[in-house]
Design an enzyme around this catalytic site. Structure first.
Site, PDB file in Angstrom:
ATOM      1  N   CYS A  51      -0.477   4.069   2.165  1.00 11.72           N
ATOM      2  CA  CYS A  51      -0.299   3.807   3.597  1.00 11.72           C
ATOM      3  C   CYS A  51       1.129   4.103   4.035  1.00 11.72           C
ATOM      4  CB  CYS A  51      -0.609   2.347   3.932  1.00 11.72           C
ATOM      5  SG  CYS A  51      -2.231   1.773   3.441  1.00 11.72           S
ATOM      6  N   ASP A  52       2.094   3.645   3.244  1.00 13.22           N
ATOM      7  CA  ASP A  52       3.484   3.623   3.696  1.00 13.22           C
ATOM      8  C   ASP A  52       4.430   4.527   2.926  1.00 13.22           C
ATOM      9  OD1 ASP A  52       2.739   1.717   5.568  1.00 13.22           O
ATOM     10  OD2 ASP A  52       3.133   0.051   4.207  1.00 13.22           O
ATOM     11  N   CYS A  86       0.836  -1.200   0.000  1.00 17.52           N
ATOM     12  CA  CYS A  86       0.000   0.000   0.000  1.00 17.52           C
ATOM     13  C   CYS A  86       0.870   1.249   0.000  1.00 17.52           C
ATOM     14  CB  CYS A  86      -0.937  -0.006   1.209  1.00 17.52           C
ATOM     15  SG  CYS A  86      -2.011   1.447   1.297  1.00 17.52           S
TER      16      CYS A  86
END
Length: 269
Positions: A145-146, A142
Site C-alpha cells: 500500500c505505502d 502494508c
C-alpha cells in the site's frame, strides 16, 4: 426491534461493496458501521493502486465515495458497534425463513434474515506508544500500500516470517536500504524466502533486536533498538529510517462471533 432482509457488519471496502450489491438487488440492507468507518484502509495516507483514481485518492475520500454509492441505492447506515449476536434458525413469524438477532451498543436490536460479516482483520502492532504517535506519519502495516512513498529512502520492516521477508524484498525494489528487525536469532520464514532476504544486498537483517521507540519531529526519522534485550550483552542502537513497516501478522476481528460461527485456530471464519 427492527427487521431487515440483509444486515451487514463492517464498514470497510468489503462492507461497502456488499452494501452496493445488496441494495441494488433491492434487499434494502442495513449496515452497522462499527468503531472505524473505512476499516484498515484509513491507517494509510494515500491510495494509488485502486482502479478509477488515476491521480490517487485519500482513503477518507475513497471510503466516502463508496458509502455514498451504497446510500444512493438504499442502504441504511447505523453508527455504533455490534455488542451481541444470536445466530439461529428459528422461523421469522409469517415469513418462514431463518432469523438472526444482532444487538448494537447493548440497546438497539435488529432481526435479520441474512447477516454478512465484513469485519476484516486488524494488523498487529508492537504496543509501543510511538507507533500510535507516528501512525500515518511513517508507520505502516502494508508495504504494497505505502511502499511507493518511500522510493530511494531507508525503511525498516519488523518481523521474521514469510510476510516480513516478502515485504522486505518488495521494498528493496523501491528503497535505498531496508532493515529487517527480527527479535529472534533466526528467521521463521520458509527457506526460499530466507534465501531471498539473506542474499539481497539492499536488506540488512538485524537479528535479536527489539524496537524501543521511534523518533522524529513530524514524521519517523529513526528508531531506537535494543540488541539482546535483558542479556549481559544488551546494547542500544539507533538507525536512521524514513518508514517503519509492521509485518507481524493480523488478528481477525471475529471474537464477537465465536462460537456462533466456526473459525480456524487463528480466528478466521
Amino acid at each position: 426491534m427492527t427487521h431487515t432482509r440483509c444486515l451487514i457488519i463492517g464498514s470497510g471496502p468489503a462492507g461497502y461493496t456488499a452494501a452496493i450489491y445488496a441494495s441494488r438487488a433491492n434487499l434494502q440492507p442495513i449496515l452497522i458501521e462499527g468503531p472505524q468507518t473505512g476499516g484498515q484502509l484509513m491507517i494509510t495516507t494515500e491510495v494509488e493502486n485502486f482502479p478509477g483514481y488515476p491521480q490517487g485518492v485519500e482513503p477518507s475520500q475513497m471510503m466516502d465515495d463508496m458509502r455514498r454509492q451504497a446510500e444512493r441505492f438504499g442502504t441504511r447506515f447505523v453508527s455504533g458497534s455490534v455488542t451481541k449476536v444470536e445466530f439461529g434458525s428459528r422461523g421469522v413469524e409469517g415469513r418462514g425463513v431463518g432469523c438472526h438477532k444482532v444487538t448494537v451498543e447493548g440497546e438497539e436490536e435488529y432481526e435479520a434474515e441474512t447477516v454478512i460479516i465484513a469485519t476484516g482483520a486488524s494488523a498487529k502492532f508492537l504496543g509501543i506508544q510511538s507507533e500510535q504517535d507516528y501512525k500515518g506519519k511513517g508507520v505502516s502495516a502494508c508495504a504494497t500500500c505505502d511502499g511507493f512513498f518511500y522510493r530511494k529512502k531507508t525503511v525498516a520492516v519488523v518481523g521474521g516470517g514469510d510476510t516480513a521477508c516478502e515485504e522486505a524484498n518488495y521494498l528493496s525494489n523501491l528503497c535505498e536500504q531496508v532493515y529487517l528487525i527480527v527479535r529472534k536469532p533466526y528467521l521463521r520464514a520458509s527457506k526460499i524466502m530466507q534465501d531471498r532476504v539473506l542474499n539481497n544486498p539492499k536488506i540488512e537483517v538485524l537479528f535479536e533486536h527489539n524496537t524501543l521507540r521511534l523518533t522524529g519531529e513530524d514524521r519517523v526519522e529513526g528508531a531506537d533498538l535494543v540488541y539482546k534485550k535483558g542479556e549481559p550483552e544488551e546494547e542500544i542502537r539507533h538507525i536512521a529510517i524514513n518508514g517503519f513497516f509492521l509485518a507481524i501478522g493480523h488478528k481477525p476481528n471475529t471474537d464477537l462471533f465465536r462460537p456462533a460461527v466456526e473459525c480456524d485456530e487463528e480466528g478466521y471464519i
